[in-house]
Design an enzyme around this catalytic site. Structure first.
Site, PDB file in Angstrom:
ATOM      1  N   HIS A 117       4.897   1.297  21.006  1.00 39.11           N
ATOM      2  CA  HIS A 117       4.752   2.582  20.726  1.00 39.11           C
ATOM      3  C   HIS A 117       4.425   2.540  19.150  1.00 39.11           C
ATOM      4  O   HIS A 117       3.666   3.401  18.729  1.00 39.11           O
ATOM      5  CB  HIS A 117       6.346   3.243  20.739  1.00 39.11           C
ATOM      6  CG  HIS A 117       6.155   4.739  21.029  1.00 39.11           C
ATOM      7  ND1 HIS A 117       7.402   5.398  21.005  1.00 39.11           N
ATOM      8  CD2 HIS A 117       5.130   5.764  20.760  1.00 39.11           C
ATOM      9  CE1 HIS A 117       6.941   6.747  21.035  1.00 39.11           C
ATOM     10  NE2 HIS A 117       5.695   6.797  20.733  1.00 39.11           N
ATOM     11  N   HIS A 139       9.450  -0.190  22.685  1.00 41.38           N
ATOM     12  CA  HIS A 139       9.487   0.511  21.305  1.00 41.38           C
ATOM     13  C   HIS A 139       8.337   0.000  20.207  1.00 41.38           C
ATOM     14  O   HIS A 139       7.690   0.658  19.494  1.00 41.38           O
ATOM     15  CB  HIS A 139      10.807   0.191  20.709  1.00 41.38           C
ATOM     16  CG  HIS A 139      12.115   0.864  21.190  1.00 41.38           C
ATOM     17  ND1 HIS A 139      11.867   2.425  21.542  1.00 41.38           N
ATOM     18  CD2 HIS A 139      13.343   0.703  21.581  1.00 41.38           C
ATOM     19  CE1 HIS A 139      13.089   2.869  21.726  1.00 41.38           C
ATOM     20  NE2 HIS A 139      13.892   1.823  21.950  1.00 41.38           N
ATOM     21  N   GLU A 166      12.827  -3.708  24.413  1.00 39.23           N
ATOM     22  CA  GLU A 166      12.332  -3.611  22.742  1.00 39.23           C
ATOM     23  C   GLU A 166      10.900  -3.791  22.592  1.00 39.23           C
ATOM     24  O   GLU A 166      10.444  -2.981  21.597  1.00 39.23           O
ATOM     25  CB  GLU A 166      13.175  -4.728  22.137  1.00 39.23           C
ATOM     26  CG  GLU A 166      14.835  -4.649  22.160  1.00 39.23           C
ATOM     27  CD  GLU A 166      15.078  -3.210  21.550  1.00 39.23           C
ATOM     28  OE1 GLU A 166      14.605  -2.425  20.813  1.00 39.23           O
ATOM     29  OE2 GLU A 166      16.307  -2.725  22.203  1.00 39.23           O
TER      30      GLU A 166
END
Length: 706
Positions: A502, A499, A496
């Protein structure tokens, strides 16, 4: 506070976000968004430019997006009857509003007219991509359709939003409804002490048992359920828990069977209106896979490569049980597989996952992960003081509303933390909340989301900060001791966080191309790449420290971890392929089989992908939130986990070859992939980082299957 959901505060005042404000605030946001849209549509065509058309459309719904995002977020984390009612009341209106945008013929005409201008023909590559992606989105949503078909698509979108929300509620409610209370601790022989302590604390919290005469409460949430299935010697208890898990979304008032068929049928109808053979072709036209057939081919090809190893692993496990239980080789019951797998792993590698728990206190895991982000990706992560204020109560006067202001940041639950992220120049690029432990009001699983989309400074515009969140349902702390995670939970935290990086590193000036707004089968690359750091000695030493002694993982234990890494790896891959195959087959070939036996159909679709068992398991489809708890979500896209795993296994070989904590490689990954969002084709971004196209063999090599 008037209109709290329309707040422009960066540090959100969660205590003001109460259900009674949802309807009026969201209505106001809808009206404003409509007025903004009308202004975009009615602009002087002679003066239109990229900023007034493409960015104008983006900006017109930003406040509505942000306020509705807060409502959805609370629905996932602080679910209550009042909140659910308010959410469900506004959901159809919000869904219908967004469904109408690409179907607005005047807006579509504006984009078509602009696309033919001299300016549009000479846009720089990123702006050109933004225009192309916007127009592609319009076409995919039905902009070219005649009026009657547009109207039907709007109706389908509104209906899908309600059906998928109901599906999601059924999963949450049926999960929460089930509990198992054990009063005789002797029946829990084999269960690790951490799980025993957690079950005892959970029972006490529900006023069951006493400190002198404890009871033990088990639920269907992962930290409670998994240790029971893997360790409890009493098969009747494992069977009860398995039967409980089968009740999620199945039978009675929370049954999802009809909803699955309705959702599939509506998606199929929408795809056909759009001129596509099925929903997979419709959705994947705008992804790396391009169509359903190529995604299915990818799944089938990987299946062929691992099926022999999968069959071999199944036979080995059956033989292991036969030898150890002094019985004939036979099929397993579903509640026996995890238990005997754990025993076989222990016997093969003398490795027990529980031995590692003391080395993964959650605070050390997080601080080590942030240290890794600094070393490898050149980012600085610092925590802010937080305060929890009960909804509707007065917050302290010194609560901070904006970055740069002193005072604590408000959070939605006492366990939630808040962090700020800065780049190598000390520039604040974004912040995030983290919420790691299970609660009855919180949906299951782990996820990352964003509440505010940031953009870098451009021209007159200042930097707009990213605001994100990461959530999970990890082993909670018990009796004042730190929460000790399993290695599996640690990889989930890293996933997680990938992500989140990102999103936070997204440095594209056009919001619709920034952060995690990338092709769905590319979005898992950064998250899955981060998982690799949980298996490397160099990176583990940053965060894997014994919670009492501070010692790193001993060499003997690390060797066992690595030796056991690929234990039953073919079975793990096959499980993911089964999910991907069920998803694609339902959406491509069975969407109109309404009334068919969902369990029987799933079994025939997955023949060869599932271990043969004595008692047949009910289908995963009734509780498969990835596919059915939002109008699109991972529908016809679950294959993308494995697709992106090929990318991440291959990309991580650069770290292995040039240095696991090599800042040059990390910085290159940040600059070529993390910061680029969807500003370029994902295949090109991968090529820029690796200097070549992806090699699928990397995944099989990493899994020990090649």
């Amino acid at each position: 506070m008037a209109a709290p959901f329309l707040t422009q505060d960066f540090h959100i005042r969660w205590s003001t976000l109460t259900p009674e404000h949802i309807e009026s605030d969201i209505r106001a946001a809808l009206e404003k968004a409509q007025a903004n849209l009308d202004a975009v549509i009615d602009q002087d065509r002679g003066k239109m430019n990229f900023d007034t058309v493409v960015l104008g459309l983006d900006e017109s719904t930003r406040e509505l997006n942000e306020s509705w995002c807060l409502v959805s977020h609370l629905d996932s984390l602080c679910n209550s009857p009042a909140l659910r009612e308010a959410y469900n009341k506004m959901l159809p209106e919000v869904s219908a509003f967004f469904a109408k945008i690409p179907l607005n013929e005047h807006l579509w005409d504006l984009f078509v007219t602009y696309s033919k201008t001299d300016e549009a023909r000479h846009l720089d590559p990123v702006r050109k991509r933004a225009l192309d992606e916007s127009m592609e989105g319009f076409i995919q949503a039905g902009a070219d359709l005649p009026p009657d078909k547009k109207k039907r698509v709007e109706e389908i979108e509104a209906e899908l939003s309600q059906l998928t929300q109901k599906y999601s509620e059924n999963v949450l409610d049926s999960t929460n409804k089930w509990e198992l209370i054990i009063e005789d601790v002797e029946r829990l022989k084999g269960l690790p002490q951490t799980a025993l302590d957690a079950a005892k604390a959970d029972a006490l919290a529900k006023n069951l048992g006493t400190a002198e005469k404890p009871a033990y409460r088990f639920t269907l949430k992962a930290p409670s359920m998994i240790p029971v299935m893997e360790y409890v010697e009493d098969a009747s208890i494992r069977r009860q828990v398995w039967e409980g898990s089968c009740s999620i979304g199945r039978g009675g008032e929370h049954d999802n069977t009809e909803l699955v068929w309705k959702i599939l049928r509506l998606r199929h109808e929408k795809a056909q209106i759009m001129g596509k053979a099925n929903f997979a072709d419709h959705v994947l036209a705008h992804r790396m896979a391009k169509n359903g057939q190529s995604a299915l081919r990818f799944v089938t090809d990987l299946y062929e490569r691992v099926k022999d190893a999968f069959e071999r692993e199944t036979i080995e496990l059956q033989e292991f049980r036969a030898d150890n239980a002094h019985q004939d080789v036979d099929l397993f019951e579903p509640w026996e597989v995890a238990f005997w797998s754990e025993r076989q792993r222990k016997s093969k590698y003398d490795f027990d996952e529980e031995e590692l728990r003391p080395y993964f206190p959650i605070d050390k895991v997080l601080s080590g992960m942030f240290q890794l982000a600094e070393k490898v990706f050149d980012l600085r992560i610092t925590s802010r003081e937080v305060v929890y204020v009960e909804p509707g109560k007065e917050a302290p006067a010194n609560v901070s509303a904006q970055p740069g202001k002193s005072g604590p940041v408000e959070v939605w639950h006492p366990e939630v933390k808040f962090y700020e992220v800065r780049n190598e120049k000390g520039v604040h690029i974004g912040s995030f909340y983290a919420d790691w432990h299970p609660r009855d009001s919180k949906r299951g699983g782990a996820w990352m989301n964003y509440l505010r989309m940031g953009v870098p400074p451009s021209g007159e515009r200042d930097r707009r900060l990213h605001l994100g969140l990461i959530c999970g349902n990890m082993t909670p702390p018990v009796d004042g001791k730190p929460a000790l995670l399993t290695h599996d939970e640690v990889t989930t935290v890293f996933h997680e966080f990938g992500h989140l990086l990102h999103q936070l590193c997204g440095n594209v000036e056009i919001p619709s191309l920034n952060g995690v707004s990338v092709y769905w089968d590319f979005v898992e690359l950064p998250s899955q790449l981060m998982e690799n750091f949980c298996w490397e000695r160099e990176s583990l030493d940053l965060f894997a420290r014994h919670h009492e002694t501070g010692e790193p993982i001993p060499a003997r234990l690390f060797k066992k971890l690595i030796a056991a890494k690929n234990y039953r790896s073919a079975s793990d891959i096959m499980r993911q392929l089964a999910f991907g195959k069920l998803d694609l087959e339902l959406h491509m070939h069975h969407a109109t089989d309404e009334g068919a036996d969902l369990d029987k159909l799933s079994r025939s679709i997955l023949k060869g992908c599932l271990m043969q068992l004595k008692t047949e398991q009910p289908t995963m489809a009734r509780r498969f939130g990835h596919l059915f708890s939002s109008p699109v979500g991972y529908a016809a896209g679950y294959y993308s986990y494995k697709w992106a795993e090929v990318l991440d296994a291959d990309a991580f070989t650069r770290f292995q070859q040039e240095g696991v904590l090599n800042p040059a490689v990390g910085r290159e990954f940040r600059d070529t992939i993390l910061s680029k969002g969807n500003s370029e084709d994902p295949a090109k971004l991968f090529h820029d980082f690796m200097g070549r196209d992806p090699d699928a063999m990397a995944l099989l090599v990493r899994a020990g299957l090649a």
